[in-house]
Design an enzyme around this catalytic site. Structure first.
Site, short mmCIF file in Angstrom:
data_model
loop_
_atom_site.label_atom_id
_atom_site.label_comp_id
_atom_site.label_asym_id
_atom_site.label_seq_id
_atom_site.Cartn_x
_atom_site.Cartn_y
_atom_site.Cartn_z
N GLY A 197 28.98 18.31 43.09
CA GLY A 197 28.65 18.74 41.75
C GLY A 197 29.12 20.16 41.52
O GLY A 197 29.99 20.67 42.23
N LYS A 203 22.67 27.39 43.46
CA LYS A 203 22.72 28.80 43.06
C LYS A 203 21.38 29.32 42.58
O LYS A 203 21.11 30.53 42.67
CB LYS A 203 23.78 28.98 41.98
CG LYS A 203 25.21 28.74 42.47
CD LYS A 203 26.20 28.75 41.31
CE LYS A 203 27.61 28.42 41.80
NZ LYS A 203 28.57 28.32 40.68
N THR A 208 20.57 20.19 44.82
CA THR A 208 20.37 18.80 44.43
C THR A 208 21.50 17.93 44.96
O THR A 208 22.62 18.40 45.18
CB THR A 208 20.31 18.66 42.90
OG1 THR A 208 21.53 19.13 42.34
CG2 THR A 208 19.14 19.41 42.32
N ASN A 210 23.87 15.08 43.82
CA ASN A 210 24.38 14.49 42.59
C ASN A 210 24.82 13.06 42.87
O ASN A 210 25.67 12.82 43.71
CB ASN A 210 25.57 15.30 42.07
CG ASN A 210 25.16 16.71 41.68
OD1 ASN A 210 24.75 16.95 40.56
ND2 ASN A 210 25.25 17.63 42.63
N GLU A 258 20.48 13.96 39.30
CA GLU A 258 20.40 14.92 40.39
C GLU A 258 19.01 14.85 41.02
O GLU A 258 18.01 14.93 40.31
CB GLU A 258 20.65 16.33 39.89
CG GLU A 258 21.99 16.53 39.19
CD GLU A 258 22.10 17.91 38.59
OE1 GLU A 258 22.66 18.80 39.25
OE2 GLU A 258 21.61 18.09 37.46
N TYR A 269 26.38 15.03 51.28
CA TYR A 269 27.63 14.62 50.64
C TYR A 269 28.19 13.37 51.32
O TYR A 269 28.30 13.29 52.55
CB TYR A 269 28.66 15.74 50.69
CG TYR A 269 28.36 16.87 49.77
CD1 TYR A 269 28.04 16.65 48.43
CD2 TYR A 269 28.40 18.20 50.22
CE1 TYR A 269 27.75 17.70 47.58
CE2 TYR A 269 28.12 19.26 49.37
CZ TYR A 269 27.80 19.00 48.05
OH TYR A 269 27.50 20.04 47.20
N ARG A 282 8.17 14.63 32.90
CA ARG A 282 8.36 15.23 31.58
C ARG A 282 9.72 14.86 31.03
O ARG A 282 10.64 14.53 31.78
CB ARG A 282 8.23 16.76 31.67
CG ARG A 282 9.29 17.42 32.53
CD ARG A 282 9.24 18.94 32.45
NE ARG A 282 10.21 19.56 33.35
CZ ARG A 282 11.49 19.78 33.03
NH1 ARG A 282 11.96 19.41 31.85
NH2 ARG A 282 12.30 20.37 33.90
N LYS A 285 14.45 19.00 28.61
CA LYS A 285 14.22 20.06 27.64
C LYS A 285 15.24 21.17 27.82
O LYS A 285 15.66 21.46 28.94
CB LYS A 285 12.80 20.62 27.84
CG LYS A 285 12.41 21.77 26.92
CD LYS A 285 11.02 22.29 27.26
CE LYS A 285 10.67 23.51 26.42
NZ LYS A 285 9.32 24.04 26.78
N PHE A 287 15.99 25.06 27.86
CA PHE A 287 15.25 26.31 28.04
C PHE A 287 16.11 27.48 27.54
O PHE A 287 17.34 27.41 27.53
CB PHE A 287 14.88 26.51 29.51
CG PHE A 287 13.92 25.46 30.02
CD1 PHE A 287 12.56 25.63 29.85
CD2 PHE A 287 14.39 24.30 30.62
CE1 PHE A 287 11.67 24.66 30.29
CE2 PHE A 287 13.52 23.32 31.06
CZ PHE A 287 12.15 23.50 30.89
#
Length: 311
Positions: A197, A203, A208, A210, A258, A269, A282, A285, A287
């Site tokens: 990814g 970072k 995660t 992918n 992810e 990988y 949730r 969203k 941010f």
């Protein structure tokens, strides 16, 4: 389990063992479908026959021009895996093309089922067959009389509603993976390979995996989920995000799946992971800042750990 891909007309010289068949498309292989297969099992025991399933590929709606089915609850390899899990000994994957779709109900019996040495069939209450889907379950009962047993399985209800692939899709569209589990009798699962990814998660301190899916799975609603992951050594838990990552303002937003595994930093990988959806946390969203996003990710992880602790 033995899998045979068939086309109509069948090869006349191909030998087939005496078999009982659960017949249907079976997208999802949910509890209603499982009941049909269970009835075929009882018929197999009665007749001393092989327990089989007949399913169709591609989806009839695609062939008949009634809409493209671009996502499946169980792409064909996953569907076959679920059949095998249920103890099916032989699966016939019948190619659904225009020639097969044009068969009359009687021709389906005489030119497909009888050459397959079918001793019994089990179908759902809403089963249709033959040209224009004109044949109904009771027509198969009538046409099979004196030739093979036919059992029509009544609908199975949950919360007062019949179980169906449509209801399952609706649950996933809302992110209601717990309702999906009730319908399936298992957690909804996708499978895919971990690919490179953009490493944004790494970072910001939350690496995660992918996922590039193995098939055209039906994707649950965009959002954050608690998941269980197999394929990374022992089964592990994690938090998965499905969506287009609106916080990063990508010029060409792309759907990503992810998963952040809890308590592991292992390089995944190239591995194939199976991800089961346990709970919706949730919706996705946007941010106002990466700092705000990281704060929410931390809150998601805390909520996931608390829920897992209480299972």
């Amino acid at each position: 389990m033995e899998t045979l891909h068939l086309t109509y007309p069948l090869e006349a010289d191909h030998p087939f063992p005496p078999t009982t068949l659960a017949i249907g498309y079976f997208d999802g292989v949910h509890r209603g479908h499982q009941a049909v297969i269970a009835q075929a099992r009882r018929l197999a025991e009665k007749h001393g026959a092989v327990l089989g399933v007949m399913t169709f590929h591609p989806h009839p709606r695609e062939v008949l021009g009634k809409g493209e089915m671009s996502q499946y609850l169980t792409p064909l390899p996953e569907k076959l895996k679920q059949f095998e899990r249920l103890g099916v000994e032989r699966t016939y994957v019948m190619r659904f093309d225009r020639d097969f779709a044009d068969l009359t109900e009687k021709a389906f019996v005489n030119e497909v089922l009888l050459p397959l040495q079918v001793k019994g069939t089990a179908v759902g209450f809403n089963f249709t067959f033959g040209r224009g889907a004109a044949g109904k379950a009771q027509d198969l009962v009538r046409l099979g009389t004196g030739l093979f047993d036919v059992e029509v399985v009544k609908p199975i209800h949950s919360d007062g509603l019949p179980l169906s692939s449509t209801r399952l899709r609706q649950a996933l569209a809302k992110g209601d993976v717990e309702e999906a589990r009730k319908i399936l009798g298992r957690h909804y699962t996708v499978r895919g390979r971990v690919v490179q990814g953009d490493q944004r998660g790494r970072k910001i301190g939350y690496p995660t995996a992918n996922l590039s899916l193995d098939g055209p799975y039906h994707i649950p609603a965009y959002g954050v989920y608690i998941v269980q992951v197999e394929g990374a050594g022992k089964p592990r838990y994690g938090v998965m995000n499905i969506g287009v990552r609106p916080t990063f303002h990508d010029p060409e937003p792309r759907l990503s799946l992810e998963v952040h595994l809890l308590d592991t930093q292992e390089n995944l990988y190239g591995r194939t992971l199976q991800v089961a959806f346990l709970r919706f946390l949730r919706p996705e969203k946007r941010f106002d800042s990466v700092t705000e996003l990281v704060g929410q990710i931390r809150a998601d992880e805390r909520q996931a750990r608390e829920w897992l602790k209480g299972r």
